[in-house]
Design a protein around this motif. Structure first.
Motif, PDB file in Angstrom:
ATOM      1  N   HIS A  60       0.817  -1.352  -0.045  1.00 30.41           N
ATOM      2  CA  HIS A  60      -0.049   0.011   0.162  1.00 30.41           C
ATOM      3  C   HIS A  60       0.874   1.261   0.099  1.00 30.41           C
ATOM      4  CE1 HIS A  60      -2.911   2.857   1.515  1.00 30.41           C
ATOM      5  NE2 HIS A  60      -3.840   2.171   0.841  1.00 30.41           N
ATOM      6  N   SER A  61       0.349   2.357  -0.525  1.00 29.30           N
ATOM      7  CA  SER A  61       1.256   3.793  -0.730  1.00 29.30           C
ATOM      8  C   SER A  61       1.637   3.879   0.863  1.00 29.30           C
ATOM      9  CB  SER A  61       0.567   4.642  -1.263  1.00 29.30           C
ATOM     10  OG  SER A  61      -0.606   5.061  -0.790  1.00 29.30           O
ATOM     11  N   SER A  62       0.597   3.995   1.778  1.00 27.77           N
ATOM     12  CA  SER A  62       1.241   4.521   3.076  1.00 27.77           C
ATOM     13  C   SER A  62       2.228   3.583   3.559  1.00 27.77           C
ATOM     14  CB  SER A  62      -0.089   4.391   3.938  1.00 27.77           C
ATOM     15  OG  SER A  62      -0.638   2.797   4.149  1.00 27.77           O
ATOM     16  N   ALA A  63       2.305   2.361   3.356  1.00 30.67           N
ATOM     17  CA  ALA A  63       3.440   1.480   3.514  1.00 30.67           C
ATOM     18  C   ALA A  63       4.781   1.839   3.100  1.00 30.67           C
ATOM     19  CB  ALA A  63       2.969  -0.066   3.342  1.00 30.67           C
ATOM     20  N   ALA A  64       4.603   2.247   1.698  1.00 30.49           N
ATOM     21  CA  ALA A  64       5.760   2.646   1.091  1.00 30.49           C
ATOM     22  C   ALA A  64       6.268   3.948   1.501  1.00 30.49           C
ATOM     23  CB  ALA A  64       5.601   2.809  -0.568  1.00 30.49           C
ATOM     24  N   LYS A  65       5.191   4.758   2.136  1.00 29.96           N
ATOM     25  CA  LYS A  65       5.669   6.167   2.355  1.00 29.96           C
ATOM     26  C   LYS A  65       6.395   5.835   3.619  1.00 29.96           C
ATOM     27  CE  LYS A  65       2.328   8.974   0.439  1.00 29.96           C
ATOM     28  NZ  LYS A  65       0.978   9.604   0.614  1.00 29.96           N
ATOM     29  N   ALA A  66       6.065   4.760   4.605  1.00 24.85           N
ATOM     30  CA  ALA A  66       6.516   4.595   5.866  1.00 24.85           C
ATOM     31  C   ALA A  66       7.950   3.924   5.690  1.00 24.85           C
ATOM     32  CB  ALA A  66       5.682   3.720   6.546  1.00 24.85           C
ATOM     33  N   LEU A  67       8.077   3.228   4.742  1.00 25.13           N
ATOM     34  CA  LEU A  67       9.459   2.589   4.289  1.00 25.13           C
ATOM     35  C   LEU A  67      10.516   3.724   4.002  1.00 25.13           C
ATOM     36  CD1 LEU A  67      11.434   0.554   3.542  1.00 25.13           C
ATOM     37  CD2 LEU A  67      10.490   0.227   1.558  1.00 25.13           C
ATOM     38  N   ILE A  68       9.911   4.827   3.208  1.00 24.31           N
ATOM     39  CA  ILE A  68      10.716   5.998   2.785  1.00 24.31           C
ATOM     40  C   ILE A  68      11.364   6.704   4.125  1.00 24.31           C
ATOM     41  CG2 ILE A  68      11.018   8.141   1.542  1.00 24.31           C
ATOM     42  CD1 ILE A  68       9.251   6.553  -0.502  1.00 24.31           C
ATOM     43  N   GLU A  69      10.143   6.988   4.930  1.00 21.97           N
ATOM     44  CA  GLU A  69      10.511   7.713   6.136  1.00 21.97           C
ATOM     45  C   GLU A  69      11.342   7.082   6.943  1.00 21.97           C
ATOM     46  OE1 GLU A  69      10.285  11.132   8.240  1.00 21.97           O
ATOM     47  OE2 GLU A  69       9.448  10.739   6.157  1.00 21.97           O
ATOM     48  N   ILE A  70      11.506   5.731   7.136  1.00 21.91           N
ATOM     49  CA  ILE A  70      12.379   4.875   8.004  1.00 21.91           C
ATOM     50  C   ILE A  70      13.850   5.149   7.343  1.00 21.91           C
ATOM     51  CG2 ILE A  70      13.064   2.636   8.828  1.00 21.91           C
ATOM     52  CD1 ILE A  70      10.755   3.853  10.380  1.00 21.91           C
ATOM     53  N   ILE A 114       9.563  -0.601  10.991  1.00 17.39           N
ATOM     54  CA  ILE A 114       8.295  -0.333  10.242  1.00 17.39           C
ATOM     55  C   ILE A 114       7.228  -1.264  10.515  1.00 17.39           C
ATOM     56  CG2 ILE A 114       8.678  -2.007   8.272  1.00 17.39           C
ATOM     57  CD1 ILE A 114       7.974   0.328   6.314  1.00 17.39           C
ATOM     58  N   SER A 115       7.441  -2.402  11.225  1.00 21.35           N
ATOM     59  CA  SER A 115       6.390  -3.281  11.438  1.00 21.35           C
ATOM     60  C   SER A 115       5.157  -2.725  12.234  1.00 21.35           C
ATOM     61  CB  SER A 115       6.820  -4.588  12.082  1.00 21.35           C
ATOM     62  OG  SER A 115       7.515  -4.550  13.432  1.00 21.35           O
ATOM     63  N   SER A 116       5.348  -1.819  13.178  1.00 17.55           N
ATOM     64  CA  SER A 116       4.331  -1.261  13.960  1.00 17.55           C
ATOM     65  C   SER A 116       3.419  -0.136  13.349  1.00 17.55           C
ATOM     66  CB  SER A 116       5.043  -0.589  15.184  1.00 17.55           C
ATOM     67  OG  SER A 116       5.662   0.559  14.732  1.00 17.55           O
ATOM     68  N   LYS A 117       4.108   0.019  12.033  1.00 19.46           N
ATOM     69  CA  LYS A 117       3.051   1.189  11.047  1.00 19.46           C
ATOM     70  C   LYS A 117       2.598   0.633   9.992  1.00 19.46           C
ATOM     71  CE  LYS A 117       6.615   4.522  12.542  1.00 19.46           C
ATOM     72  NZ  LYS A 117       7.341   5.727  11.926  1.00 19.46           N
ATOM     73  N   ILE A 118       2.721  -0.680   9.591  1.00 22.87           N
ATOM     74  CA  ILE A 118       2.310  -1.296   8.493  1.00 22.87           C
ATOM     75  C   ILE A 118       1.884  -2.884   8.685  1.00 22.87           C
ATOM     76  CG2 ILE A 118       3.422   0.188   6.770  1.00 22.87           C
ATOM     77  CD1 ILE A 118       5.110  -1.957   6.067  1.00 22.87           C
ATOM     78  N   ASN A 119       0.961  -3.245   7.825  1.00 26.01           N
ATOM     79  CA  ASN A 119       0.686  -4.523   8.172  1.00 26.01           C
ATOM     80  C   ASN A 119       1.378  -5.652   7.027  1.00 26.01           C
ATOM     81  OD1 ASN A 119      -1.455  -3.877   9.565  1.00 26.01           O
ATOM     82  ND2 ASN A 119      -2.933  -3.662   8.371  1.00 26.01           N
ATOM     83  N   VAL A 120       1.899  -5.208   5.991  1.00 19.56           N
ATOM     84  CA  VAL A 120       2.628  -6.007   5.014  1.00 19.56           C
ATOM     85  C   VAL A 120       3.681  -5.625   4.638  1.00 19.56           C
ATOM     86  CG1 VAL A 120       2.524  -7.102   2.745  1.00 19.56           C
ATOM     87  CG2 VAL A 120       0.205  -6.677   3.968  1.00 19.56           C
ATOM     88  N   LEU A 121       4.968  -6.410   4.998  1.00 24.78           N
ATOM     89  CA  LEU A 121       6.368  -5.727   4.782  1.00 24.78           C
ATOM     90  C   LEU A 121       6.731  -6.065   3.208  1.00 24.78           C
ATOM     91  CD1 LEU A 121       7.968  -7.641   7.821  1.00 24.78           C
ATOM     92  CD2 LEU A 121       7.102  -5.180   7.681  1.00 24.78           C
ATOM     93  N   PRO A 122       7.346  -5.329   2.800  1.00 29.23           N
ATOM     94  CA  PRO A 122       7.733  -5.146   1.423  1.00 29.23           C
ATOM     95  C   PRO A 122       8.600  -6.490   1.017  1.00 29.23           C
ATOM     96  CG  PRO A 122       8.901  -3.464   2.130  1.00 29.23           C
ATOM     97  CD  PRO A 122       8.087  -3.857   3.264  1.00 29.23           C
ATOM     98  N   PRO A 123       8.459  -7.336  -0.216  1.00 33.00           N
ATOM     99  CA  PRO A 123       9.465  -8.236  -0.342  1.00 33.00           C
ATOM    100  C   PRO A 123      10.812  -7.730  -0.623  1.00 33.00           C
ATOM    101  CG  PRO A 123       7.555  -8.590  -1.721  1.00 33.00           C
ATOM    102  CD  PRO A 123       7.332  -7.153  -0.983  1.00 33.00           C
ATOM    103  N   TYR A 124      12.083  -8.287  -0.489  1.00 37.18           N
ATOM    104  CA  TYR A 124      13.050  -7.542  -0.915  1.00 37.18           C
ATOM    105  C   TYR A 124      14.250  -8.608  -1.324  1.00 37.18           C
ATOM    106  CZ  TYR A 124      15.218  -9.724   3.538  1.00 37.18           C
ATOM    107  OH  TYR A 124      15.528 -10.457   4.337  1.00 37.18           O
TER     108      TYR A 124
END
Length: 149
Positions: A60-70, A114-124
């Motif tokens: 989700h875009s909110s998860a991507a934003k959280a990743l970028i912020e971290i 990031i796990s406290s901010k999003i439900n699905v972690l991005p594959p890497y």
């Protein structure tokens, strides 16, 4: 006041602001240039590096934003982050990190934060230079599973 105290005061005053403004997600073209520069540097000094690629198109875009912020706060001054595959992936060059364990530690630290901010972690995906490297120009569609040995 000693020179050391002046230095520490300067770092405390400007250091955080400089770090925050320096760590942004580079354009794909600039990131490819950074990959070429880092691989040339590694060829000269014999010290490898890692490339961690996070797939952001599947989250989700909110998860991507959280990743970028971290990433803004987690990257060292020598690391670089940038887009790959349009804006499907975010790549992170980990300077002087030639072992998979160091890159894995980085990714796990990102996921922990990031796990406290999003439900699905991005594959890497992790690539180690020069062990399992491909040309930076071919890293437009990395596989979804971790396949580094």
């Amino acid at each position: 006041m000693s020179i050391w105290q002046k230095f520490i005061g300067l770092f405390d005053w400007k250091g955080r602001e400089l770090c925050q403004s320096a760590h942004h997600i580079a354009s794909e073209n600039k990131f490819h240039q950074a990959l070429r520069r880092e691989s040339a540097r590694s060829d000269r000094n014999g010290q490898g590096f890692s490339l961690v690629i996070f797939e952001v198109e599947s989250i989700h875009s909110s998860a991507a934003k959280a990743l970028i912020e971290i990433l803004k706060y987690r990257l060292r001054g020598t690391d670089e982050a940038g887009w790959l595959g349009g804006q499907q992936y975010i790549g992170v060059i980990l300077f002087a990190t030639p072992q998979k364990q160091g890159a894995e530690r980085f990714a796990q630290d990102i996921f922990q934060k990031i796990s406290s901010k999003i439900n699905v972690l991005p594959p890497y995906q992790i690539y180690i230079y020069p062990k399992d490297w491909r040309s930076p120009d071919t890293i437009n569609n990395p596989p979804h599973q971790l396949s580094v040995s």
